[in-house]
Structures are given as structure tokens and as C-alpha cells.
Write a protein that holds these residues in place. Sequence first.
Motif, mmCIF file in Angstrom:
data_model
loop_
_atom_site.group_PDB
_atom_site.id
_atom_site.type_symbol
_atom_site.label_atom_id
_atom_site.label_comp_id
_atom_site.label_asym_id
_atom_site.label_seq_id
_atom_site.Cartn_x
_atom_site.Cartn_y
_atom_site.Cartn_z
ATOM 1 N N PRO A 119 0.809 -1.227 0.000
ATOM 2 C CA PRO A 119 0.000 0.000 0.000
ATOM 3 C C PRO A 119 0.840 1.275 0.000
ATOM 4 O O PRO A 119 0.435 2.295 -0.577
ATOM 5 C CB PRO A 119 -0.817 -0.124 1.290
ATOM 6 C CG PRO A 119 -0.895 -1.595 1.557
ATOM 7 C CD PRO A 119 0.409 -2.145 1.081
ATOM 8 N N SER A 120 2.020 1.227 0.607
ATOM 9 C CA SER A 120 2.871 2.418 0.680
ATOM 10 C C SER A 120 3.342 2.875 -0.699
ATOM 11 O O SER A 120 3.692 4.041 -0.888
ATOM 12 C CB SER A 120 4.090 2.140 1.571
ATOM 13 O OG SER A 120 4.858 1.058 1.051
ATOM 14 N N VAL A 121 3.335 1.949 -1.669
ATOM 15 C CA VAL A 121 3.756 2.304 -3.030
ATOM 16 C C VAL A 121 2.825 3.351 -3.626
ATOM 17 O O VAL A 121 3.244 4.236 -4.375
ATOM 18 C CB VAL A 121 3.798 1.048 -3.925
ATOM 19 C CG1 VAL A 121 4.015 1.417 -5.391
ATOM 20 C CG2 VAL A 121 4.880 0.094 -3.441
ATOM 21 N N TRP A 122 1.536 3.278 -3.269
ATOM 22 C CA TRP A 122 0.533 4.186 -3.841
ATOM 23 C C TRP A 122 0.339 5.445 -3.000
ATOM 24 O O TRP A 122 -0.330 6.386 -3.436
ATOM 25 C CB TRP A 122 -0.813 3.474 -3.962
ATOM 26 C CG TRP A 122 -0.803 2.235 -4.784
ATOM 27 C CD1 TRP A 122 -0.984 0.950 -4.359
ATOM 28 C CD2 TRP A 122 -0.597 2.143 -6.200
ATOM 29 N NE1 TRP A 122 -0.916 0.073 -5.404
ATOM 30 C CE2 TRP A 122 -0.682 0.778 -6.556
ATOM 31 C CE3 TRP A 122 -0.359 3.081 -7.210
ATOM 32 C CZ2 TRP A 122 -0.530 0.328 -7.863
ATOM 33 C CZ3 TRP A 122 -0.200 2.644 -8.518
ATOM 34 C CH2 TRP A 122 -0.286 1.282 -8.838
ATOM 35 N N ALA A 123 0.886 5.487 -1.805
ATOM 36 C CA ALA A 123 0.578 6.564 -0.869
ATOM 37 C C ALA A 123 1.360 7.838 -1.184
ATOM 38 O O ALA A 123 2.424 7.813 -1.798
ATOM 39 C CB ALA A 123 0.883 6.119 0.559
ATOM 40 N N VAL A 124 0.802 8.981 -0.735
ATOM 41 C CA VAL A 124 1.501 10.264 -0.799
ATOM 42 C C VAL A 124 2.395 10.368 0.431
ATOM 43 O O VAL A 124 1.928 10.191 1.559
ATOM 44 C CB VAL A 124 0.502 11.443 -0.827
ATOM 45 C CG1 VAL A 124 1.242 12.778 -0.832
ATOM 46 C CG2 VAL A 124 -0.416 11.330 -2.041
ATOM 47 N N ASP A 125 3.693 10.636 0.226
ATOM 48 C CA ASP A 125 4.598 10.690 1.367
ATOM 49 C C ASP A 125 4.621 12.093 1.988
ATOM 50 O O ASP A 125 3.922 13.002 1.543
ATOM 51 C CB ASP A 125 6.004 10.224 0.976
ATOM 52 C CG ASP A 125 6.682 11.138 -0.043
ATOM 53 O OD1 ASP A 125 6.303 12.324 -0.141
ATOM 54 O OD2 ASP A 125 7.599 10.668 -0.737
ATOM 55 N N SER A 126 5.442 12.265 3.012
ATOM 56 C CA SER A 126 5.484 13.514 3.766
ATOM 57 C C SER A 126 6.000 14.688 2.935
ATOM 58 O O SER A 126 5.781 15.848 3.285
ATOM 59 C CB SER A 126 6.351 13.358 5.013
ATOM 60 O OG SER A 126 7.680 12.979 4.654
ATOM 61 N N GLU A 127 6.677 14.402 1.813
ATOM 62 C CA GLU A 127 7.196 15.460 0.955
ATOM 63 C C GLU A 127 6.271 15.739 -0.223
ATOM 64 O O GLU A 127 6.609 16.514 -1.117
ATOM 65 C CB GLU A 127 8.589 15.081 0.451
ATOM 66 C CG GLU A 127 9.621 14.970 1.571
ATOM 67 C CD GLU A 127 11.002 14.627 1.059
ATOM 68 O OE1 GLU A 127 11.136 14.352 -0.155
ATOM 69 O OE2 GLU A 127 11.944 14.631 1.866
ATOM 70 N N GLY A 128 5.097 15.089 -0.225
ATOM 71 C CA GLY A 128 4.126 15.335 -1.282
ATOM 72 C C GLY A 128 4.309 14.484 -2.519
ATOM 73 O O GLY A 128 3.575 14.652 -3.506
ATOM 74 N N ASN A 129 5.260 13.558 -2.526
ATOM 75 C CA ASN A 129 5.470 12.665 -3.665
ATOM 76 C C ASN A 129 4.546 11.454 -3.560
ATOM 77 O O ASN A 129 4.108 11.088 -2.474
ATOM 78 C CB ASN A 129 6.925 12.197 -3.718
ATOM 79 C CG ASN A 129 7.885 13.347 -3.901
ATOM 80 O OD1 ASN A 129 7.653 14.238 -4.710
ATOM 81 N ND2 ASN A 129 8.962 13.340 -3.129
ATOM 82 N N GLY A 130 4.311 10.812 -4.704
ATOM 83 C CA GLY A 130 3.461 9.639 -4.723
ATOM 84 C C GLY A 130 2.006 9.992 -4.954
ATOM 85 O O GLY A 130 1.653 11.120 -5.284
ATOM 86 N N GLY A 131 1.137 9.007 -4.789
ATOM 87 C CA GLY A 131 -0.278 9.212 -5.059
ATOM 88 C C GLY A 131 -0.601 9.006 -6.532
ATOM 89 O O GLY A 131 0.281 8.791 -7.362
#
Length: 430
Positions: A293-305
Amino acid sequence: MAPLSHLILLSLVLTLAPTPSKPEPLKLTLFRTPSLPHHSDSLLLASLFRGRRHPGLSVPVVSGAPFGSGQYFAHLRVGSPPQTLTLVTDTGSDLIWLKCSPCRNCSHHKPNSAFFFRHSASFSLVHCYSSACSLLPPPPHSHCNHTRLHSPCRYKYTYGDSSVSEGFFSTETATMNTSSGREAQVPGIAFGCGFEASGPSLSGPSFSGAVGVLGLGRGAVSFASQAGRSTFSYCLADYTDAPPLSSYLLLGPHEPTKPMSFTPIITNPLAPTFYYVAIEKVSVQGRSLEIEPSVWAVDSEGNGGTVIDSGTTLSFLVEPAYRKILAAFEERVGKKERVPKVQSFDLCVNASGEVKLPTLKLGLKGGAVMAPPPSNYFLEVEPGVKCLAIQSVPRADGFSILGNLFQQGFLFVFDNERSRLGFSQTGCAS
């Protein structure tokens, strides 16, 4: 056919901050071919348009394929009297901008090749000391001569591939049709009157036939926001239709005739323009793939999603999700059907006969499932050769994109009031 251009009109650098009874929906026909605003800026801009309510509006939309473009174009009437202009329909950016021409006697120019602002009685420049111009970021993204009271406000808008549009920030009147067939005028629409456009997105073949961009992002300066609509919808017709099938961009509430699936629109505070959705499950030919699931998530720096973007032709998935999906497709296709790679596509198949292409399903947050037909993600790049129209993007500094090819044939409802995206595989003819 020749491969469609891979235009990416995602506004990764939004260098223009937003300037700001039950309405009847407005329609536009669709044709197929940063320093981001602070919350207070959005509120200020919204206050400029507070109370603006019109009957629902529509704009025609059609595929840009006849122009050799991988975009969907909207025909928008701008000015007084109205000039009909063709704009790229882009949910991945906010700004509306047009190529402007200053000429007085334009008889030698092609019709609809630019916006001739001198021919419009409702055109107005935004000046440096106006509340709208005060929302622009400081230089080099904006420029004002503060020694002159009526110095015009300049804008500069940069896209993700470093393409740039720049010119004067202005206001105009847009004329659209209501859902009941009447005409409605929306005055005071803030837009960029562009005199310079450079970069692959704005000068390459994907822009052929267009004179600007219709930004439909979540910001207050987008077309939907300025028209006073918290909801808009569209259906992108198949680019292979000949002649191209027209559909509509509908601004205002949509009451579907068929059941719809809904998934939440996710807000990324570091990129609030974009319409993010959350992918939770992926299956190829009915087999579920194990992707963290973390592959699809937006990280703390705004990347991903994952972003829904009508201004991007192909789809892009982050690593390692892309590699697992590609491997599953390769396993299902088999070596006999595969042919050498074409251009940058990783998987190509011989489609001259009756080849059965694997199916892809995306399980989204809230239980919604998006299961487009293979024609939405296998593109004919040469006669008898189809390639997987999904490519990879680095997870470290990128995000996934579901482009307009993937969206074909679906009715999409962008409901910003409820922060949800609705979709139904109805086919645009319905």
C-alpha cells in the motif's frame, strides 16, 4: 496509425496563484485532441467571484486525433462578440490561457488561430494594483512596474516538462450554453493572455489545433471555480471514432441515468491543484498482484499518489507497481504474440489477428472498481502493432497518472463539494 504524442500538461510548478438558488448545469463540447496558492489566497480569490451563479453550463469536447494530437479539445467562445477558440482540456492545471494576437486588421490571419483581444469590447487587462494581481508570486513568476499606477500585471506559468506560457493577466466574458439550450454569459473570467509559449507541451504536435489551455484543476482560478461550479463532469469519446464523436464538459450538478461508483478525492497539501485518488488493489486477468500500500501513498514530501489528468495522454505508474503490472501482462500475453519494442513502450504485441489482450482492474478506496477495456491501455502505434500505453515513473520524485486514454468511454463526475470522484462506464454516446 502514427503514435499519439505524450503531452503532459501537469502543472508541477503553478506559477500563477488564483485570482478569484440551485444553478442549472452549463455545457461545453469536448474535442479529443510550483509555488502553489496559500489557503488564504484561495479565499481571497474566491471572494472576488462570490455570488457568481449561472444556469448549468456546457462546452463541446472532441478528440484531437484528427490533428495528430493526443489531447481532448474544448470549443470555448470568448469575448464580445464571441470568438470560438479551441483549448486543451486539462484537469491537471488551474490556469486558463489563450494565445493572444494584438493585430487590428486580422484579415490575413487564419480564423480561430489566436484570440484577437482588440476585437472584443469586454477585454480588460488586470493592473498591478488590483487585488487579483496581488495574488501572483513575486518575480520571476510575475512582474509589475510599481512606478506606474496602471502598469499591466504579467504572468508566467510553468508546466512539468518546463514548457512555459507568459503574457498579461486579463479578464474576459465567456459565452456557453445551458443544459436547456439557452446561451449564458459569464463575465470577468480571469485568464492569461499569452504572447509567448515555449517547450514541448505547448509547441509540439500534441498542441496542434489548440490555442490555449482550459485549466480545470481544484484551484480557485480554474474554469469550473470561476464559473461558480463545485461540480463538473465529462465523458471522453474514443479517439478512434471517425468522424470524431463530440461529448460535453458539463459544469454543474450531474444526475446520471445509470448507477455510478464513487471514490474519495484525496487532497495533497503540497499539490492541492490535482485530483488524487487512492489505489488499493490491482489485478491483471483476475489475478490480484501483491503491491505494498505504501507504493501508492503520498509521502510527507508530497510525492506519490495517483492523479486523474485529462491533459496527459498515456498513463504512468510508480515503481515498483509498474514492474509488477508489466510482468503480469508479459506473462499473460505470451512470447508468440510479443513483438520488438516500439519507441519507449516496454510491451508490444502483434494485433494483426485476433489477439486477446489481458484485462486490468484497479480497486479504489471506498470499494469502487475501475475496469476499462484493453483498448484504453493498449495503443495501436503501427498498423497491426499495439503497445501497452502505461509507462513507469520513479517513486522517489513522481506520482502515478491515469491519463485521458485510460479514461475513454467513462462518465466522470468531479464533485468538489463532497470531495469525491464518480465514474460509470456508460459510453459517451449515452
